[in-house]
Motif scaffolding. Structure first.
Motif, short mmCIF file in Angstrom:
data_model
loop_
_atom_site.label_atom_id
_atom_site.label_comp_id
_atom_site.label_asym_id
_atom_site.label_seq_id
_atom_site.Cartn_x
_atom_site.Cartn_y
_atom_site.Cartn_z
N VAL A 240 0.80 -1.80 -0.14
CA VAL A 240 0.15 -0.35 0.10
C VAL A 240 0.83 1.07 -0.43
CG1 VAL A 240 -2.04 1.25 0.97
CG2 VAL A 240 -1.79 -0.72 1.24
N THR A 241 0.35 2.35 -0.70
CA THR A 241 1.22 3.27 -0.97
C THR A 241 0.32 4.52 -0.79
OG1 THR A 241 3.18 3.10 -2.09
CG2 THR A 241 2.54 5.79 -2.00
N VAL A 242 -0.43 5.18 -0.29
CA VAL A 242 -1.35 6.90 0.65
C VAL A 242 -0.12 7.51 0.25
CG1 VAL A 242 -3.20 7.17 2.00
CG2 VAL A 242 -2.86 4.80 1.14
N LYS A 243 -0.69 8.79 -0.10
CA LYS A 243 0.33 10.26 -0.85
C LYS A 243 -0.60 11.46 -0.54
CE LYS A 243 3.72 12.21 -2.43
NZ LYS A 243 4.70 12.75 -3.10
N HIS A 244 -1.05 11.90 0.83
CA HIS A 244 -1.12 12.99 -0.12
C HIS A 244 -1.42 14.04 -0.60
CE1 HIS A 244 -3.67 17.29 0.68
NE2 HIS A 244 -4.20 16.62 1.91
N LEU A 245 -1.54 14.61 -1.87
CA LEU A 245 -1.11 15.27 -2.89
C LEU A 245 -0.93 16.88 -2.71
CD1 LEU A 245 -3.20 13.15 -5.95
CD2 LEU A 245 -0.85 12.79 -5.24
N GLY B 104 -7.96 19.51 -0.38
CA GLY B 104 -7.59 18.63 -1.08
C GLY B 104 -7.59 16.88 -1.78
N ALA B 105 -6.69 16.29 -2.17
CA ALA B 105 -7.18 14.61 -2.98
C ALA B 105 -5.87 13.98 -2.16
CB ALA B 105 -6.88 15.12 -3.90
N PHE B 106 -6.03 12.40 -2.21
CA PHE B 106 -5.10 11.45 -1.90
C PHE B 106 -4.82 10.47 -3.00
CE2 PHE B 106 -8.61 9.89 0.69
CZ PHE B 106 -8.08 8.44 0.68
N ALA B 107 -3.79 10.26 -3.27
CA ALA B 107 -3.59 9.06 -4.08
C ALA B 107 -3.50 7.75 -3.14
CB ALA B 107 -2.64 9.26 -5.27
N ARG C 196 -10.38 4.29 3.86
CA ARG C 196 -11.94 5.51 4.77
C ARG C 196 -10.58 5.22 5.91
NH1 ARG C 196 -17.15 7.25 6.41
NH2 ARG C 196 -16.47 8.72 7.48
N THR C 197 -9.88 5.06 6.14
CA THR C 197 -9.00 5.01 7.92
C THR C 197 -7.98 6.23 6.73
OG1 THR C 197 -9.04 2.78 8.58
CG2 THR C 197 -6.80 4.85 8.99
N ALA C 198 -7.62 5.97 5.59
CA ALA C 198 -6.88 7.80 5.15
C ALA C 198 -7.67 8.88 5.10
CB ALA C 198 -6.17 7.18 3.89
N TYR C 199 -8.76 8.78 4.60
CA TYR C 199 -9.70 9.53 4.43
C TYR C 199 -9.68 10.71 5.74
CZ TYR C 199 -14.25 12.07 3.57
OH TYR C 199 -15.54 12.72 3.19
N ASP C 200 -10.65 8.94 7.17
CA ASP C 200 -10.37 10.45 7.76
C ASP C 200 -9.39 10.36 8.67
OD1 ASP C 200 -13.31 8.97 8.08
OD2 ASP C 200 -12.69 7.72 9.12
N HIS C 201 -8.36 10.37 8.07
CA HIS C 201 -7.35 11.24 8.68
C HIS C 201 -6.94 12.08 8.05
CE1 HIS C 201 -2.50 10.95 10.01
NE2 HIS C 201 -2.62 11.43 8.87
N PHE C 202 -6.82 12.42 6.57
CA PHE C 202 -6.93 13.64 5.89
C PHE C 202 -7.60 14.98 6.59
CE2 PHE C 202 -4.54 10.96 2.85
CZ PHE C 202 -2.99 11.56 3.39
N VAL C 203 -9.27 14.13 6.65
CA VAL C 203 -9.78 14.92 6.92
C VAL C 203 -10.10 15.55 8.38
CG1 VAL C 203 -11.98 14.37 4.77
CG2 VAL C 203 -12.22 13.89 7.20
N GLY C 204 -9.65 14.59 9.11
CA GLY C 204 -9.37 15.26 10.62
C GLY C 204 -10.08 14.60 11.83
N GLU C 205 -10.62 13.71 10.54
CA GLU C 205 -11.50 12.82 12.10
C GLU C 205 -11.02 11.62 13.00
OE1 GLU C 205 -14.74 11.30 10.29
OE2 GLU C 205 -15.58 13.85 9.30
#
Length: 295
Positions: free
Chosen positions: A20-25, A260-263, A286-295
């Motif tokens: 897995v690679t997740v990156k906020h763009l 923003g967005a993440f890949a 969903r874990t990455a989504y919640d992390h980036f929106v601050g939930e």
């Protein structure tokens, strides 16, 4: 807790092998798990094909409006709808590419691949600096090798033979296609994520090309992985892939409120079932989504 730790916690729930690679763009915050290892791409290899097609369109080599006549010689087993069409249908290149992505149409994929050239797709990835994306097999090649019919000619007879194999014994889990080598359709999560970032930022060939690619990917109909646990109105551009115990999804997730967005590139093998792999990918996203929106 860091994004890295959160994603590792999700993966502790499965015995399958994940990369897995997740990156906020925008912020470049990222998490990487087995991200430099090779995984069989399955149908996520259709993203590099789409990228190469739009490169060729921008350069004037191909036109999206050109209509291609389909015959029984084009039949490919597996996912898609074009295999159900009567022979003689004429389909625009744009429609072949759209079906390749939004319903993972294998026949459409191999027709687009004939137009752009499999060697040119692989070479384009190398030109982009994505040395760890390797594309060596068409959909027909991938399925026929996996079904123990390597070298079988495409067409009605081969199509029927392969369908019979899939209905009886299925894909051979020991097949050569599952070997994580550059002789197969493989990628590292890192390089696939880099390709997604180039597309999302408008840096792949031109803004026009990237807009065209994203327009197709945002129409995705197969939504049981990256999109599954996200809020209904979330904008997502993604492409999944499955073969044997391989369950993958790659895409770009657009966050609300200007965040923003993440890949994300999630590859796996050794899943107990397709649903089990899908569940983990949905949870990772969903874990990455919640992390980036601050939930």
């Amino acid at each position: 807790m860091s994004l890295q730790k959160k994603l590792e916690s999700v993966l502790s729930e499965t015995s399958a092998a994940f990369g897995v690679t997740v990156k906020h763009l925008d912020t470049n915050e990222e998490a990487r798990i087995n991200s430099d290892q090779y995984f069989q791409m399955a149908s996520t290899f259709k993203v590099p094909i789409l990228a190469t097609l739009f490169r060729d369109v921008v350069e004037g080599r191909l036109s999206l409006e050109t209509r291609i006549r389909l015959t029984e010689d084009d039949l490919v087993s597996g996912s898609g709808v074009l295999k159900e069409f009567l022979p003689g249908a004429e389909v625009a290149v744009k429609d072949l590419a759209t079906l390749m992505i939004i319903v993972s149409d294998n026949l459409g994929t191999d027709k687009v691949l004939e137009l752009v050239g499999i060697e040119r797709v692989d070479a384009f990835m190398k030109e982009l600096g994505l040395a760890h994306i390797s594309i060596q097999n068409s959909c027909w090649d991938l399925l026929s090798i996996g079904g123990g019919l390597a070298g079988e000619k495409k067409g009605r007879e081969g199509f029927d033979k392969l369908n019979e194999v899939f209905q009886t014994t299925g894909i051979d889990s020991d097949s050569a296609i599952f070997q994580p080598t550059l002789e197969n359709n493989v990628s590292t999560p890192d390089d696939m994520c880099k390709l997604l970032a180039l597309i999302a930022s408008g840096e792949l060939v031109s803004q026009e090309a990237c807009d065209g690619i994203l327009d197709v990917m945002k129409r995705q109909q197969l939504r049981n992985r990256i999109p599954y646990l996200l809020p209904d109105k979330t904008i997502i551009a993604c492409k999944s892939g499955t073969i044997g115990s391989v369950v993958n999804d790659v895409g770009i997730v657009y966050l609300p409120e200007g965040k923003g967005a993440f890949a994300i590139a999630a590859f796996s093998h050794g899943n107990e079932s397709m649903k089990a792999g899908e569940r983990i990918i949905a949870q990772l996203t969903r874990t990455a989504y919640d992390h980036f929106v601050g939930e």
